[in-house]
Design an enzyme around this catalytic site. Structure first.
Site, PDB file in Angstrom:
ATOM      1  N   CYS A 126       0.837  -1.206   0.000  1.00 29.43           N
ATOM      2  CA  CYS A 126       0.000   0.000   0.000  1.00 29.43           C
ATOM      3  C   CYS A 126       0.874   1.258   0.000  1.00 29.43           C
ATOM      4  O   CYS A 126       1.528   1.573   1.004  1.00 29.43           O
ATOM      5  CB  CYS A 126      -0.923  -0.031   1.228  1.00 29.43           C
ATOM      6  SG  CYS A 126      -1.778   1.515   1.552  1.00 29.43           S
ATOM      7  N   CYS A 152       0.050   3.923   2.601  1.00 25.76           N
ATOM      8  CA  CYS A 152       0.511   3.470   3.924  1.00 25.76           C
ATOM      9  C   CYS A 152       1.967   3.865   4.147  1.00 25.76           C
ATOM     10  O   CYS A 152       2.358   4.263   5.251  1.00 25.76           O
ATOM     11  CB  CYS A 152       0.379   1.952   4.057  1.00 25.76           C
ATOM     12  SG  CYS A 152      -1.316   1.328   3.962  1.00 25.76           S
TER      13      CYS A 152
END
Length: 287
Positions: A37, A40
């Site tokens: 991600c 993230c």
């Protein structure tokens, strides 16, 4: 292995210790992330930096959703990054996506205790003891010492409502930051204002009880007495009266009984044994 005293990698094994037990002492911020991600990867350094900057005022708990799929499922995580905040063993707030540092700081500051919060706690105790004048002095002092603490505004609104100044209380809540308008405490206060206004305009509780002794199906008396009971913090009795009204006269006051029960659930934080019990009874009564 933890990277600092304020940052923890959380698994199913240490979940209870870090999050449920840990949040009894300080807020715990849970970052649900995954290695694939990209947002993230942008968010995590900001959260890590803030955890160090706040020096233990909150704990950062990192949950790798690839490795801890059961925890991700338990929390209903559908997209990442998702960040949840726990206090006293319960989830109290969340955000999704990689927010800028300033917005995350504002998010944290809504929940992290400040020195002026002690004055708010003392004021609430005085209110419970009936010393509204003493409570007002403490809240005025808190405002002068820490004008940026929006929790003081909420406490002032609570005091004004108890004094019967509902319009003033609503004005104070309207001055809260936009992102605090719908937090559970504020939603609960607004729910109470509806009952306060009803009780102020109604006959005394004793008069309403006498009316119900004569006619137990007096819809107006049931609703108005429930409002009195809310003002007295007799929440279970209020719910019972509203449930009676729901069963006897669903159409009263444009579905006032159902709306009243929902408002009471908000007032009590939306969960708990009492709320869950009456939510189930309300659902059964509606079907």
């Amino acid at each position: 292995m933890n990277s600092s005293d304020y940052i923890f990698e959380v698994t199913a094994e240490n979940f209870e210790q870090v999050i449920l037990q840990g949040s009894q002492s300080v807020p715990v911020l849970i970052d649900f992330w995954a290695s694939w991600c990209q947002p993230c990867k942008s968010l995590m350094p900001i959260l890590t930096s803030l955890a160090e900057a706040y020096q233990g005022k909150f704990i950062l708990a990192k949950i790798n959703t690839e490795e801890q799929q059961e925890l991700a499922t338990q929390f209903g995580i559908r997209s990442i990054p998702t960040v949840k905040l726990f206090k006293e063993g319960a989830e109290v707030d969340e955000f999704m996506g990689a927010l800028p540092e300033a917005e995350i700081r504002a998010f944290l500051d809504r929940h992290i205790p400040r020195e002026s919060d002690d004055l708010v706690i003392q004021a609430d105790l005085l209110i419970q003891q009936g010393d509204t004048e003493g409570a007002k002095k403490l809240l005025d002092r808190a405002k002068s010492e820490d004008p940026e603490n929006s929790r003081i505004l909420t406490a002032c609104a609570r005091l004004q409502a108890i004094l019967g100044n509902i319009d003033e209380a609503e004005t104070l809540l309207a001055a809260l930051p936009v992102d605090e308008q719908d937090i559970p405490e504020v939603a609960g206060l607004r729910a109470r204002f509806t009952f306060d206004r009803t009780a102020q305009a109604a006959p005394t509780a004793e008069t309403l009880k006498q009316r119900l002794e004569i006619n137990s199906s007096d819809s107006e008396a049931l609703y108005q007495l429930a409002a009195h009971r809310v003002m007295e913090n007799a929440h279970e009795e209020a719910m019972e009266l509203l449930l009676q009204l729901l069963c006897k006269d669903r159409s009263y006051g444009d579905d006032a009984a159902r709306k009243g029960l929902l408002a009471l659930f908000d007032l009590l934080g939306g969960s708990g044994e009492l709320v869950n019990s009456y939510r189930k009874q309300m659902f059964n009564a509606l079907h």
